[in-house]
Design an enzyme around this catalytic site. Structure first.
Site, PDB file in Angstrom:
ATOM      1  N   LYS A   1       0.828  -1.215   0.000  1.00  0.00           N
ATOM      2  CA  LYS A   1       0.000   0.000   0.000  1.00  0.00           C
ATOM      3  C   LYS A   1       0.864   1.268   0.000  1.00  0.00           C
ATOM      4  CE  LYS A   1      -4.059  -2.125   2.237  1.00  0.00           C
ATOM      5  NZ  LYS A   1      -4.940  -2.075   3.449  1.00  0.00           N
TER       6      LYS A   1
ATOM      7  N   TYR B   1     -12.543  -1.677  -3.460  1.00  0.00           N
ATOM      8  CA  TYR B   1     -13.019  -1.804  -2.079  1.00  0.00           C
ATOM      9  C   TYR B   1     -14.546  -1.678  -1.976  1.00  0.00           C
ATOM     10  CZ  TYR B   1      -8.375  -1.947   0.035  1.00  0.00           C
ATOM     11  OH  TYR B   1      -7.117  -2.329   0.442  1.00  0.00           O
TER      12      TYR B   1
ATOM     13  N   PHE C   1     -15.345   4.182   7.016  1.00  0.00           N
ATOM     14  CA  PHE C   1     -13.984   4.518   6.597  1.00  0.00           C
ATOM     15  C   PHE C   1     -13.780   4.428   5.082  1.00  0.00           C
ATOM     16  CE2 PHE C   1     -13.974   0.005   7.929  1.00  0.00           C
ATOM     17  CZ  PHE C   1     -13.537  -0.605   6.759  1.00  0.00           C
TER      18      PHE C   1
ATOM     19  N   ARG D   1      -2.126 -14.432   5.185  1.00  0.00           N
ATOM     20  CA  ARG D   1      -2.742 -13.600   6.233  1.00  0.00           C
ATOM     21  C   ARG D   1      -1.997 -13.779   7.561  1.00  0.00           C
ATOM     22  NH1 ARG D   1      -7.383 -10.546   4.512  1.00  0.00           N
ATOM     23  NH2 ARG D   1      -7.333  -9.818   6.633  1.00  0.00           N
TER      24      ARG D   1
ATOM     25  N   THR E   1      -5.468  -6.817  10.940  1.00  0.00           N
ATOM     26  CA  THR E   1      -5.754  -5.568  10.229  1.00  0.00           C
ATOM     27  C   THR E   1      -5.162  -4.366  10.961  1.00  0.00           C
ATOM     28  OG1 THR E   1      -7.825  -6.544   9.442  1.00  0.00           O
ATOM     29  CG2 THR E   1      -7.606  -4.144   9.273  1.00  0.00           C
TER      30      THR E   1
ATOM     31  N   ARG F   1       2.526  -6.330   9.088  1.00  0.00           N
ATOM     32  CA  ARG F   1       1.811  -5.152   9.595  1.00  0.00           C
ATOM     33  C   ARG F   1       2.382  -4.667  10.926  1.00  0.00           C
ATOM     34  NH1 ARG F   1      -4.257  -7.026   7.626  1.00  0.00           N
ATOM     35  NH2 ARG F   1      -4.324  -5.745   5.735  1.00  0.00           N
TER      36      ARG F   1
ATOM     37  N   GLU G   1      -9.489 -10.807  -7.334  1.00  0.00           N
ATOM     38  CA  GLU G   1      -8.656  -9.618  -7.091  1.00  0.00           C
ATOM     39  C   GLU G   1      -7.409  -9.606  -7.979  1.00  0.00           C
ATOM     40  OE1 GLU G   1     -10.006  -8.836  -2.440  1.00  0.00           O
ATOM     41  OE2 GLU G   1      -7.966  -9.520  -2.869  1.00  0.00           O
TER      42      GLU G   1
HETATM   43  P1  IDP Z   1      -8.039  -6.582   5.865  1.00  0.00           P
HETATM   44  O1  IDP Z   1      -7.212  -5.673   4.944  1.00  0.00           O
HETATM   45  O2  IDP Z   1      -7.246  -7.071   7.036  1.00  0.00           O
HETATM   46  O3  IDP Z   1      -8.719  -7.699   5.099  1.00  0.00           O
HETATM   47  P2  IDP Z   1     -10.635  -5.245   5.937  1.00  0.00           P
HETATM   48  O4  IDP Z   1     -11.584  -5.307   7.081  1.00  0.00           O
HETATM   49  O5  IDP Z   1     -10.968  -6.009   4.697  1.00  0.00           O
HETATM   50  O6  IDP Z   1      -9.191  -5.658   6.496  1.00  0.00           O
HETATM   51  O7  IDP Z   1     -10.465  -3.703   5.568  1.00  0.00           O
HETATM   52  C1  IDP Z   1      -9.853  -3.304   4.356  1.00  0.00           C
HETATM   53  C2  IDP Z   1      -8.905  -2.160   4.651  1.00  0.00           C
HETATM   54  O8  IDP Z   1      -9.671  -1.037   5.110  1.00  0.00           O
HETATM   55  C3  IDP Z   1      -7.900  -2.414   5.782  1.00  0.00           C
HETATM   56  O9  IDP Z   1      -6.773  -3.132   5.365  1.00  0.00           O
HETATM   57  C4  IDP Z   1      -7.569  -1.001   6.214  1.00  0.00           C
HETATM   58  O10 IDP Z   1      -6.660  -0.364   5.316  1.00  0.00           O
HETATM   59  C5  IDP Z   1      -8.931  -0.313   6.098  1.00  0.00           C
HETATM   60  N1  IDP Z   1      -9.689  -0.367   7.375  1.00  0.00           N
HETATM   61  C6  IDP Z   1     -10.277  -1.455   7.944  1.00  0.00           C
HETATM   62  N2  IDP Z   1     -10.905  -1.136   9.087  1.00  0.00           N
HETATM   63  C7  IDP Z   1     -10.713   0.186   9.246  1.00  0.00           C
HETATM   64  C8  IDP Z   1     -11.122   1.123  10.277  1.00  0.00           C
HETATM   65  O11 IDP Z   1     -11.797   0.784  11.261  1.00  0.00           O
HETATM   66  N3  IDP Z   1     -10.717   2.416  10.094  1.00  0.00           N
HETATM   67  C9  IDP Z   1      -9.972   2.846   9.025  1.00  0.00           C
HETATM   68  N4  IDP Z   1      -9.587   1.999   8.046  1.00  0.00           N
HETATM   69  C10 IDP Z   1      -9.939   0.687   8.164  1.00  0.00           C
HETATM   70 MG    MG Z   2     -10.246  -7.672   3.702  1.00  0.00          MG
END
Ligand code: IDP
Ligand code: MG
Length: 141
Positions: free
Chosen positions: A10, A50, A58, A86, A92, A103, A127
Site C-alpha cells: 500500500k 473496495y 472509513f 494472512r 488488520t 503489519r 482480485e
Molecule cells: P483486511 O485488509 O485485514 O482484510 P478489511 O476489514 O478487509 O481488512 O479492511 C480493508 C482495509 O480497510 C484495511 O486493510 C484497512 O486499510 C482499512 N480499514 C479497515 N478497518 C478500518 C477502520 O476501522 N478504520 C480505518 N480503516 C480501516
Molecule cells: Mg479484507
C-alpha cells in the site's frame, strides 16, 4: 491445496521504501510471484476494488489513502496461500498484529497498514484479475 492471493503493498509502505523488505518476507515464506507492477489507482478504481466496504464509515478515507501514492499489486501462489499469507501479514490493526508480521513491522495504523491480502481463494482469483490481465501473469503458472 494450491491457491492464489493478492498482495498489495500500500502507499504508506511504498513511500517508506520498505517494498523490498516486504517482498523478501513474502518470498522467504515460499510464495511464488506470478505478477507484480507499480501503479497509481484512480479514485474510481480504488472505489471499485473496495466496493465491499462501501457502507463502512472509513470507505472514503480508504479510497483517499489508496490513491495517495503508488501501490504495488503482487499476484501470489502457494499451497494454502490465503491463510498462510494472512498469517504472515498479521491482524488488520498493526497494534493487534503478532510480533514479526508485516503489519506489526511496517503498518502505521488500522488504515495505513502496509499491505492488502485476499480473504478467500475465490476472492484471490477475482482480485488478481482486477490488476492483471491473464497475459501478464507468469507463463509457467
Ligand atoms: P483486511 O485488509 O485485514 O482484510 P478489511 O476489514 O478487509 O481488512 O479492511 C480493508 C482495509 O480497510 C484495511 O486493510 C484497512 O486499510 C482499512 N480499514 C479497515 N478497518 C478500518 C477502520 O476501522 N478504520 C480505518 N480503516 C480501516
Ligand atoms: Mg479484507
Amino acid at each position: 491445496m494450491i491457491e492464489r492471493t493478492l498482495c498489495i503493498i500500500k502507499p504508506d509502505a511504498v513511500a517508506k521504501n520498505v517494498s523490498g523488505n516486504i517482498l523478501a518476507m513474502i518470498q522467504n515464506a515460499g510464495f511464488k510471484v506470478l505478477g507484480m507492477k507499480m501503479i497509481r489507482l484512480t479514485p474510481a478504481q480504488a472505489g471499485a476494488f473496495y466496493e465491499v466496504h462501501k457502507e463502512r464509515p472509513f470507505y472514503q478515507d480508504l479510497i483517499n489513502y489508496m490513491i495517495s501514492g503508488p501501490i504495488i499489486p503482487v499476484a501470489l501462489e502457494k499451497d494454502n496461500a490465503v491463510e498462510d499469507y494472512r498469517k504472515l501479514i498479521g491482524a488488520t490493526n498493526p497494534q493487534n498484529a503478532d510480533a514479526g508480521t508485516v503489519r506489526k513491522l511496517y503498518g502505521e495504523s488500522i488504515e495505513k497498514n502496509a499491505v492488502h491480502g485476499s480473504d478467500s481463494g475465490e476472492n484471490g482469483i477475482i482480485e488478481i484479475a482486477f490488476f492483471f490481465p491473464k497475459a501478464e501473469l507468469s507463463a509457467n503458472e
